[in-house]
Design an enzyme around this catalytic site. Structure first.
Site, PDB file in Angstrom:
ATOM      1  N   ASP A  79       0.853  -1.183   0.000  1.00  0.00           N
ATOM      2  CA  ASP A  79       0.000   0.000   0.000  1.00  0.00           C
ATOM      3  C   ASP A  79       0.890   1.234   0.000  1.00  0.00           C
ATOM      4  O   ASP A  79       2.101   1.141   0.236  1.00  0.00           O
ATOM      5  CB  ASP A  79      -0.955   0.024   1.197  1.00  0.00           C
ATOM      6  CG  ASP A  79      -2.303   0.642   0.843  1.00  0.00           C
ATOM      7  OD1 ASP A  79      -2.313   1.687   0.147  1.00  0.00           O
ATOM      8  OD2 ASP A  79      -3.350   0.099   1.244  1.00  0.00           O
ATOM      9  N   ARG A 126     -16.543   3.980  -1.536  1.00  0.00           N
ATOM     10  CA  ARG A 126     -17.791   4.721  -1.760  1.00  0.00           C
ATOM     11  C   ARG A 126     -18.211   5.448  -0.499  1.00  0.00           C
ATOM     12  O   ARG A 126     -18.013   4.981   0.610  1.00  0.00           O
ATOM     13  CB  ARG A 126     -18.916   3.771  -2.181  1.00  0.00           C
ATOM     14  CG  ARG A 126     -18.769   3.198  -3.561  1.00  0.00           C
ATOM     15  CD  ARG A 126     -19.929   2.276  -3.886  1.00  0.00           C
ATOM     16  NE  ARG A 126     -21.179   3.001  -4.036  1.00  0.00           N
ATOM     17  CZ  ARG A 126     -22.371   2.416  -4.112  1.00  0.00           C
ATOM     18  NH1 ARG A 126     -22.465   1.105  -4.022  1.00  0.00           N
ATOM     19  NH2 ARG A 126     -23.459   3.138  -4.269  1.00  0.00           N
ATOM     20  N   ASN A 139      -9.906   6.221  -9.067  1.00  0.00           N
ATOM     21  CA  ASN A 139      -9.505   4.814  -9.088  1.00  0.00           C
ATOM     22  C   ASN A 139      -8.949   4.357 -10.435  1.00  0.00           C
ATOM     23  O   ASN A 139      -8.139   3.431 -10.491  1.00  0.00           O
ATOM     24  CB  ASN A 139     -10.678   3.930  -8.674  1.00  0.00           C
ATOM     25  CG  ASN A 139     -10.983   4.049  -7.186  1.00  0.00           C
ATOM     26  OD1 ASN A 139     -10.276   4.735  -6.457  1.00  0.00           O
ATOM     27  ND2 ASN A 139     -12.027   3.386  -6.739  1.00  0.00           N
ATOM     28  N   ILE A 162     -10.756  -5.789  -7.911  1.00  0.00           N
ATOM     29  CA  ILE A 162     -11.862  -5.416  -7.034  1.00  0.00           C
ATOM     30  C   ILE A 162     -12.171  -3.928  -7.135  1.00  0.00           C
ATOM     31  O   ILE A 162     -13.305  -3.501  -6.918  1.00  0.00           O
ATOM     32  CB  ILE A 162     -11.521  -5.783  -5.574  1.00  0.00           C
ATOM     33  CG1 ILE A 162     -11.278  -7.288  -5.442  1.00  0.00           C
ATOM     34  CG2 ILE A 162     -12.612  -5.336  -4.607  1.00  0.00           C
ATOM     35  CD1 ILE A 162     -10.655  -7.682  -4.117  1.00  0.00           C
ATOM     36  N   HIS A 222     -21.151  -5.244 -12.361  1.00  0.00           N
ATOM     37  CA  HIS A 222     -20.979  -5.105 -10.917  1.00  0.00           C
ATOM     38  C   HIS A 222     -21.420  -3.729 -10.438  1.00  0.00           C
ATOM     39  O   HIS A 222     -20.777  -3.112  -9.597  1.00  0.00           O
ATOM     40  CB  HIS A 222     -19.517  -5.360 -10.548  1.00  0.00           C
ATOM     41  CG  HIS A 222     -19.241  -5.378  -9.075  1.00  0.00           C
ATOM     42  ND1 HIS A 222     -19.913  -6.198  -8.192  1.00  0.00           N
ATOM     43  CD2 HIS A 222     -18.362  -4.657  -8.325  1.00  0.00           C
ATOM     44  CE1 HIS A 222     -19.453  -5.991  -6.963  1.00  0.00           C
ATOM     45  NE2 HIS A 222     -18.518  -5.062  -7.016  1.00  0.00           N
TER      46      HIS A 222
END
EC number: 1.1.1.37
Length: 358
Positions: A79, A126, A139, A162, A222
């Protein structure tokens, strides 16, 4: 303090991976024992898995769950912030997988080199009032950067994507891999497992069954209307009233919004998403191992419809999605829903393609 044999070297190597200043050069200096040196004694060889975005809301829980997976021998946690803390925390679990942490862009290549499976939950979550498309501007750039690293360092890895909006980010990843000359459509898998988990759960509530006994195919995409549960194909075979079909379809399509609103600004569906991601990753690892009949739903390159990507059931194997299943018979409600889903999906996919090509 004295340690017997090579214990000091092992401890030094493990400790180095908990520090944000870790570099491969430090590893070489601290240990001559090699990559596998701190694997649990007697452990199976297993697979090498990287989580990109491991310190985020999904990433932390996903790191925990993947550390528990016996098929994982080496778990890389990457990360841009807080990776050392998550690594230290998860590394104390007495399971077989060795955990190594990587912090920031300079360590991305080290995090990815040699991986069998790369899971990407990175990105902003979100918030109330946001749609998945609202996340696109931020993103999209994150996914592009991470996938460029994948293309360079582990081009043969299976990628579980994802980061939302999945309907667009999978197309972004595909374009990045095409530019790099590494694109294998079987190995790029958009994770839609949470839609299936919600469908199984909500249908089980209506039928009075255990969710583990229910299987609902969820196709399309999705997000919102692109999420199409095929209630006519539920197992065990069941019939629903028109009002039940409407209720179930709407709730499955809006499950993410339900959680965002319930958390009242404190987060999104991080826990259930981590569970779903871990479940899908486990299926991918079982496929890599050569297990037979590993079938899950995923958003993949597809010829099921005229769209470049579409979520359907796939059979997972050593090379990724080795078989993409057709939709099967649809009722009138589902046929109408399919057309709505395709119309929405076409724009989302093109948005991802244009982000890289323009």
């Amino acid at each position: 303090m004295e340690f017997r044999g090579d214990a000091y070297k092992r401890i030094a190597m493990i400790s180095a991976h908990l520090q944000p200043s870790f570099t491969p050069q430090m590893e070489a200096k601290n240990s001559v024992m090699g990559l596998e040196s701190c694997r649990a004694k007697g452990g199976n060889p297993g697979f090498k898995v990287a989580i990109l975005g491991a310190a985020g809301g999904i990433g932390q829980s996903l790191s925990l769950l993947m550390k528990m997976n016996p098929l994982v021998s080496l778990l890389h946690l990457y990360d841009v912030v807080n990776a050392p803390g998550v690594t230290a925390d998860v590394s104390h679990m007495d399971t077989g997988a060795v955990v190594r942490g990587f912090l920031g862009a300079k360590q991305l290549e080290d995090a990815l080199t040699g991986m069998d499976l790369v899971i990407i939950p990175a990105g902003v979550p979100r918030k109330p009032g946001m749609t998945r498309d609202d996340l696109f501007k931020i993103n999209a750039g994150i996914v592009r950067t991470l996938c460029e690293g994948v293309a360079k360092c582990c081009p043969n890895a299976i990628v579980n994507l994802i980061s939302n909006p999945v309907n667009s980010t999978v197309a972004i990843a595909a374009e990045v891999f095409k530019k790099a000359g590494t694109y294998d459509p079987k190995k790029l898998l958009g994770v839609t497992t949470l839609d299936v988990a919600r469908a199984n759960t909500f249908v089980a509530e209506v039928l009075g069954l255990d969710p583990r006994e229910v299987d609902v195919p969820v196709v399309g995409g999705h997000a919102g209307v692109t999420i199409l549960p095929l209630l006519s194909q539920v197992k065990p075979p069941s019939s629903f009233t028109p009002s039940e079909i409407e209720y179930l379809t709407n709730r499955i399509q809006n499950g993410g919004t339900e959680v965002v609103e319930a958390k009242a600004g404190a987060g999104s569906a991080t826990l259930s998403m981590a569970y779903a991601a871990a479940k899908f990753a486990d299926a991918c690892l079982r496929g890599l191992r050569g297990d037979a009949n590993v079938i899950e739903c995923s958003f993949v390159a597809s010829q099921v419809t005229e769209l470049a990507f579409f979520a359907t059931k796939v059979r997972l194997g050593r090379t990724g999605a080795e078989e993409v299943f057709q939709l099967g018979p649809l009722n009138e409600y589902e046929r109408v829903g399919l057309e709505k889903a395709k119309e929405e999906l076409a724009g989302s996919i093109q948005k991802g393609v244009d982000f890289i090509r323009k």
